[in-house]
Motif scaffolding. Structure first.
Motif, mmCIF file in Angstrom:
data_model
loop_
_atom_site.group_PDB
_atom_site.id
_atom_site.type_symbol
_atom_site.label_atom_id
_atom_site.label_comp_id
_atom_site.label_asym_id
_atom_site.label_seq_id
_atom_site.Cartn_x
_atom_site.Cartn_y
_atom_site.Cartn_z
ATOM 1 N N ASP A 47 61.582 -10.145 54.443
ATOM 2 C CA ASP A 47 62.351 -11.023 53.529
ATOM 3 C C ASP A 47 61.438 -11.394 52.389
ATOM 4 N N THR A 56 65.662 -11.942 50.060
ATOM 5 C CA THR A 56 66.304 -10.644 50.214
ATOM 6 C C THR A 56 65.638 -9.858 51.338
ATOM 7 N N ARG A 57 66.471 -9.330 52.249
ATOM 8 C CA ARG A 57 65.947 -8.496 53.338
ATOM 9 C C ARG A 57 65.821 -7.069 52.821
#
Lengths: 159, 337
Positions: B51, B55-56
């Motif tokens: 992450d 956002t992954r």
């Protein structure tokens, strides 16, 4: 997840260590051959050498280096490494500072600690052996600060 | 005529020891599985998920690629027991198994050596001396193909093996109990030498070949032992019925004549002839003779008696016998019950 974030994530997956990695997290892999070297005093020690002319029975060491090249901390880091069919994981060899180490025996669908893994062999359930391992993964217990680096490694024998 | 069992009895101890050793050798060879085939490509690609800024993201690493090289290894095992031979025997074959324990296809040259230290005689290599067990019979037969170096060198795939005979003649001047050894050697044509030696580009699939722990060469020795001594025994019977005929009816007398003869060199020490009286017959007292001379039924100073300890059995002590003693004849009679 918003549509915008989803698209961004997909681009991340598609670019896979390419352009996007430049401003996020880098992962580089290397492989070595572990050999036993006799020293002058007759004792032996293991050394890592270039993985040239790999033969059945050789022990290989796979190393992954992760580096956060962004300006922010990276969180929930999970590094996954498949163990190829021709390789047998060496028990207890996986290392990674500050990381929980888990294994998969089902092609990477599920992971668990080594002693919790079970496989079904000819309809009979039994504890998994290192030969059953298909993947090893490292789950980082802390965040990786901006500019910081981490290393994972494991050894496997060529069948 | 020597029978197999008589010969075996002469050197049974040695034979058993050899069989045990052979089993161990075979087990050792089994453990040397060839492993991953030469040319196999092992690719490794790791991935990382993280992450960042909420956002992954998952990225994969560079792929490391390894091509498994060829390991050159060979094992030779003796498949024959110790062979019992007589002086002057021709074409006595020892059976060996040559196994490619490397991980690629390999061509081997074969050689023999009979000048081995520590034995009593050197077997004489037959011409040709090496045959393939082409019909897989385990015995040297007319169907087996002779080996000619450079012409039909065996090509073995990984883990494949071939059975090979080493054929020798036994010299005429050998003594009973003498041992002669013969060695079969298989050498990889790719190369032999110190384990770890790299033969660049000589492996299958364009890889390098690496000499394995066997040095790319292996050998095993077979053993001949001269066991000339054998005792030939021939037994005949003559039936005389009470009516002047030769019908085996109750009351008929059977005269058993047993001839014993030592053949070959050596001494059959403390030879004892034992023969149980057949069921449904009764020993005729005072009927034992040795070379025409009567022996009493009692266990006394003479060479024979009727042993009644368990079942009635004729016992005649012949002592140390050699070829020079000639044929020994034992006779006794029994009547049909």
């Amino acid at each position: 997840m918003s549509v915008q974030k989803f698209v961004l994530a997909m681009i991340g997956v598609l670019l896979a260590g390419g352009a996007l990695a430049q401003d996020s997290v880098e992962l580089t892999s290397s492989v070595y051959k572990q050999v036993l070297v006799e020293k002058d005093d007759g004792s032996t020690e293991t050394q890592l050498v270039a993985a040239d002319n790999v033969l059945p029975g050789d022990r290989l060491v796979f190393r992954n280096t992760i580096r956060n090249i962004s300006a922010e901390p990276a969180e929930s880091i999970v590094i996954t490494n498949p163990i190829e069919e021709e390789l047998v994981y060496v028990a207890g060899s996986a290392e990674g500072e500050g990381m929980a180490i888990e294994f998969s025996v089902d092609g990477g669908q599920s992971f668990a600690a080594a002693n919790a893994l079970r496989v079904v062999d000819n309809g009979i359930e039994r504890p998994a052996t290192t030969k059953d391992y298909t993947h090893v993964r490292w789950v980082m217990q802390t965040e990786l600060a901006a500019g910081a680096e981490g290393t994972t490694s494991f050894a496997a024998d060529v069948e | 005529m020597k029978t197999a069992s008589q010969r075996l009895a002469a050197a049974g101890q040695r034979t058993r020891a050899c069989v045990f050793a052979c089993v161990l050798l075979a087990y050792g060879a089994q453990a040397n599985a060839a492993g991953t085939a030469v040319g196999t490509v092992i690719e490794n690609t790791a991935s990382v998920s993280f992450d960042l800024g909420g956002t992954r993201t998952t990225i994969v690493t560079n792929t490391t690629t390894l091509t498994v090289a060829e390991r050159v290894d060979v094992v030779v095992t003796l498949a024959s027991p110790q062979l019992l031979v007589a002086a002057g025997d021709a074409n006595r074959a020892l059976l060996f198994t040559v196994t490619n324990t490397g991980n690629g296809s390999e061509t081997f040259s074969l050689g023999s050596d009979n000048a081995i230290g520590g034995d009593d005689f050197d077997p004489i290599a037959a011409v040709p001396a090496i045959y393939f067990d082409s019909d897989a019979s385990g015995d040297l037969t007319a169907a087996d193909v002779a080996y000619t170096p450079g012409v039909n060198d065996p090509v073995l795939a990984a883990d494949e093996s071939v059975d090979v005979f080493l054929v020798n003649d036994i010299p005429a001047a050998v003594a009973n109990g003498d041992i002669g050894r013969s060695r079969l050697t298989a050498s990889s044509l790719t190369g032999t030498g110190t384990p770890g030696t790299v033969v660049v580009g000589a492996g299958d699939a364009g890889t390098d070949a690496v000499i394995g722990t066997t040095g790319g060469e292996a050998s095993a020795e077979g053993e001949y032992v001269v066991s000339d001594i054998a005792v030939n025994v021939v037994k005949t019977q003559l039936v005389q019925d009470p009516f002047g005929g030769s019908e085996p009816v109750p009351g008929a007398t059977i005269t058993y004549t047993v001839t014993l003869e030592v053949v070959g060199s050596g001494t059959a020490t403390a030879s004892v002839f034992r023969d149980p009286i057949p069921t449904y017959t009764t020993f005729l007292p005072g009927s034992i003779t040795l070379n025409g001379a009567s022996l009493t039924d009692a266990a006394d100073a003479d060479a024979g008696e009727l042993d009644t300890a368990t079942a009635a059995t004729i016992v005649v002590r012949l002592g140390d016998l050699t070829l020079a003693d000639g044929t020994q004849t034992v006779e006794f009679q029994a009547t049909i019950d």
